[in-house]
Design a protein around this motif. Structure first.
Motif, short mmCIF file in Angstrom:
data_model
loop_
_atom_site.label_atom_id
_atom_site.label_comp_id
_atom_site.label_asym_id
_atom_site.label_seq_id
_atom_site.Cartn_x
_atom_site.Cartn_y
_atom_site.Cartn_z
N TYR A 178 0.80 -1.24 0.02
CA TYR A 178 0.08 0.02 0.02
C TYR A 178 0.87 1.36 -0.15
CZ TYR A 178 -4.71 -1.82 0.39
OH TYR A 178 -6.11 -2.22 0.25
N PHE A 179 1.95 1.34 0.70
CA PHE A 179 2.91 2.46 0.87
C PHE A 179 3.56 2.47 -0.48
CE2 PHE A 179 7.01 4.57 1.55
CZ PHE A 179 6.32 5.78 2.27
N TRP A 180 3.72 1.63 -1.19
CA TRP A 180 4.27 1.63 -2.64
C TRP A 180 3.42 2.20 -3.48
CZ3 TRP A 180 5.47 -3.32 -5.63
CH2 TRP A 180 6.34 -3.11 -6.83
N ALA A 181 2.00 1.94 -3.55
CA ALA A 181 1.18 2.33 -4.26
C ALA A 181 0.90 3.83 -4.05
CB ALA A 181 -0.28 1.58 -4.00
N TYR A 182 0.95 4.12 -2.91
CA TYR A 182 0.66 5.35 -2.29
C TYR A 182 1.71 6.41 -2.88
CZ TYR A 182 0.11 9.67 0.69
OH TYR A 182 -0.02 10.98 1.11
N SER A 183 2.93 5.80 -2.74
CA SER A 183 4.33 6.72 -3.06
C SER A 183 4.15 7.01 -4.62
CB SER A 183 5.33 6.14 -2.67
OG SER A 183 5.57 4.67 -3.34
N GLU A 184 3.50 5.85 -5.54
CA GLU A 184 3.40 6.13 -6.87
C GLU A 184 2.19 6.90 -7.51
OE1 GLU A 184 4.07 2.51 -9.10
OE2 GLU A 184 6.18 2.44 -8.41
N GLY A 185 1.37 7.30 -6.41
CA GLY A 185 0.20 8.10 -6.85
C GLY A 185 -0.96 7.25 -7.22
N GLU A 186 -1.09 5.90 -6.97
CA GLU A 186 -2.40 5.25 -7.29
C GLU A 186 -3.41 5.77 -6.52
OE1 GLU A 186 -2.15 1.00 -7.26
OE2 GLU A 186 -0.30 0.99 -8.69
N ILE A 187 -4.69 5.64 -7.15
CA ILE A 187 -5.90 5.95 -6.46
C ILE A 187 -6.62 4.69 -6.35
CG2 ILE A 187 -6.01 8.39 -7.14
CD1 ILE A 187 -8.19 7.48 -9.07
N ILE A 188 -7.70 4.69 -5.29
CA ILE A 188 -8.63 3.56 -5.22
C ILE A 188 -9.97 4.18 -5.65
CG2 ILE A 188 -9.79 2.16 -3.96
CD1 ILE A 188 -7.68 2.15 -1.68
N CYS A 189 -10.55 3.47 -6.71
CA CYS A 189 -11.81 3.86 -7.56
C CYS A 189 -12.78 3.77 -6.69
CB CYS A 189 -11.84 2.99 -8.72
SG CYS A 189 -10.59 3.26 -9.91
N ALA A 190 -13.90 4.58 -6.93
CA ALA A 190 -15.18 4.38 -6.15
C ALA A 190 -15.80 3.11 -6.26
CB ALA A 190 -16.21 5.55 -6.41
N LYS A 191 -15.97 2.46 -7.40
CA LYS A 191 -16.50 1.33 -7.72
C LYS A 191 -15.37 0.10 -7.28
CE LYS A 191 -18.86 -1.50 -10.99
NZ LYS A 191 -19.33 -1.82 -12.27
N PRO A 192 -15.59 -0.98 -6.34
CA PRO A 192 -14.66 -1.60 -5.96
C PRO A 192 -14.06 -2.70 -7.38
CG PRO A 192 -16.23 -1.67 -4.61
CD PRO A 192 -16.79 -1.02 -5.57
N TRP A 193 -12.81 -2.94 -7.50
CA TRP A 193 -12.20 -3.63 -8.32
C TRP A 193 -12.21 -3.25 -9.86
CZ3 TRP A 193 -9.13 -6.84 -5.93
CH2 TRP A 193 -9.49 -7.21 -4.60
N THR A 194 -12.33 -2.02 -9.95
CA THR A 194 -12.35 -1.36 -11.31
C THR A 194 -11.08 -0.69 -11.34
OG1 THR A 194 -13.23 0.75 -10.53
CG2 THR A 194 -14.90 -1.02 -11.71
N LEU A 195 -10.45 -0.32 -12.90
CA LEU A 195 -9.52 0.53 -12.88
C LEU A 195 -9.74 2.12 -13.11
CD1 LEU A 195 -7.88 -1.83 -15.69
CD2 LEU A 195 -7.62 -1.59 -13.21
N PRO A 196 -8.75 2.83 -12.84
CA PRO A 196 -9.15 4.25 -13.15
C PRO A 196 -9.09 4.44 -14.63
CG PRO A 196 -6.79 3.97 -12.21
CD PRO A 196 -7.55 2.71 -12.12
N GLN A 197 -10.26 5.43 -14.83
CA GLN A 197 -10.12 5.86 -16.41
C GLN A 197 -8.96 6.82 -16.80
OE1 GLN A 197 -12.53 4.41 -18.22
NE2 GLN A 197 -13.16 3.25 -16.50
N ARG A 198 -8.57 6.56 -17.86
CA ARG A 198 -7.55 7.17 -18.74
C ARG A 198 -8.23 8.45 -19.16
NH1 ARG A 198 -3.20 3.66 -21.35
NH2 ARG A 198 -2.76 2.02 -19.48
N LEU A 199 -7.42 9.59 -19.23
CA LEU A 199 -7.77 10.72 -20.01
C LEU A 199 -7.51 10.55 -21.37
CD1 LEU A 199 -6.60 13.67 -17.54
CD2 LEU A 199 -9.01 12.92 -18.12
N PRO A 200 -8.52 11.20 -22.30
CA PRO A 200 -8.18 10.77 -23.73
C PRO A 200 -6.83 11.63 -24.37
CG PRO A 200 -9.79 12.38 -23.55
CD PRO A 200 -9.63 11.70 -22.21
N ARG A 201 -6.09 11.37 -25.05
CA ARG A 201 -4.74 11.46 -25.43
C ARG A 201 -4.81 12.86 -26.31
NH1 ARG A 201 -0.41 7.16 -26.36
NH2 ARG A 201 -1.30 5.44 -25.03
N ASN A 202 -6.08 13.31 -26.93
CA ASN A 202 -6.14 14.38 -27.70
C ASN A 202 -6.28 15.78 -26.81
OD1 ASN A 202 -8.76 14.23 -26.96
ND2 ASN A 202 -9.59 13.91 -28.89
N GLY A 203 -6.49 15.46 -25.43
CA GLY A 203 -6.30 16.53 -24.51
C GLY A 203 -7.85 17.13 -24.21
#
Length: 146
Positions: free
Chosen positions: A117-142
Motif C-alpha cells: 500500500y505504501f508503494w502504491a501511495y508513493s506512486e500516486g495510485e488511487i482507489i476507485c469508487a467502484k470496487p475492483w475497477t481501473l481508473p479511467q484514462r484521459l483521452p490523448r487529444n487533450g
C-alpha cells in the motif's frame, strides 16, 4: 503487458490476512495464549479470564474484511477510497495481531500489505469508487470528457 496495480494486489493480501485473523481470534477463544508469554507473564490478563485481545482481533479482522471486500455501505465512500486511512489504521491492526499467539502470521501478511500500500501511495495510485475497477484514462487529444 500491463502495469501492476499495487492497491489491488495489496487488497488481496489484506483480505487473506483478515480472514486468517478472524479465524485466529475464534481459535483464541478456545486456546488463549499471548505470543510473548515466553518473555513475560504480564500480558496474560489480555487473553484470560476475559478474552479482550481476542475480541479486539475479531473486530479488527472483520473491519479490515469489510473495508477491503468492501461491504455495500462502505464501497465508494471516502473512507474506502483513502490509502492514507489504510496506512494509519494498519499499524494498529498489526499491533493487535502480533500480540496474540494464533494471529502472528496475519501480522506478517498485514505488514507485507502495508508495504505494498505504501508503494502504491508513493506512486500516486488511487482507489476507485467502484470496487475492483481501473481508473479511467484521459483521452490523448487533450479534450475532457465533461
Amino acid at each position: 503487458m500491463g502495469r501492476l496495480i499495487k492497491n489491488h494486489w495489496a487488497r488481496l493480501i489484506m483480505m487473506t490476512a483478515a480472514v486468517y485473523q478472524v479465524a485466529a481470534a475464534i481459535e483464541g477463544f478456545f486456546w488463549p495464549k499471548i505470543f510473548w508469554d515466553f518473555a513475560t507473564k504480564n500480558l496474560d490478563g489480555a487473553v484470560k479470564p476475559i478474552p479482550v485481545l481476542q475480541i479486539i482481533n475479531l473486530f479488527f479482522g472483520l473491519g479490515m474484511l469489510a473495508l477491503e471486500w468492501p461491504l455495500g455501505f462502505v464501497a465508494g465512500s471516502s473512507l474506502h477510497r483513502s490509502l492514507e486511512f489504510r496506512l494509519i489504521f494498519l499499524p494498529l491492526t498489526i499491533l493487535t495481531s502480533v500480540l496474540m499467539y494464533q494471529s502472528t502470521n496475519p501480522a506478517i501478511y498485514y505488514f507485507i500489505g502495508l508495504g505494498v500500500y505504501f508503494w502504491a501511495y508513493s506512486e500516486g495510485e488511487i482507489i476507485c469508487a467502484k470496487p475492483w475497477t481501473l481508473p479511467q484514462r484521459l483521452p490523448r487529444n487533450g479534450i475532457s470528457r465533461a
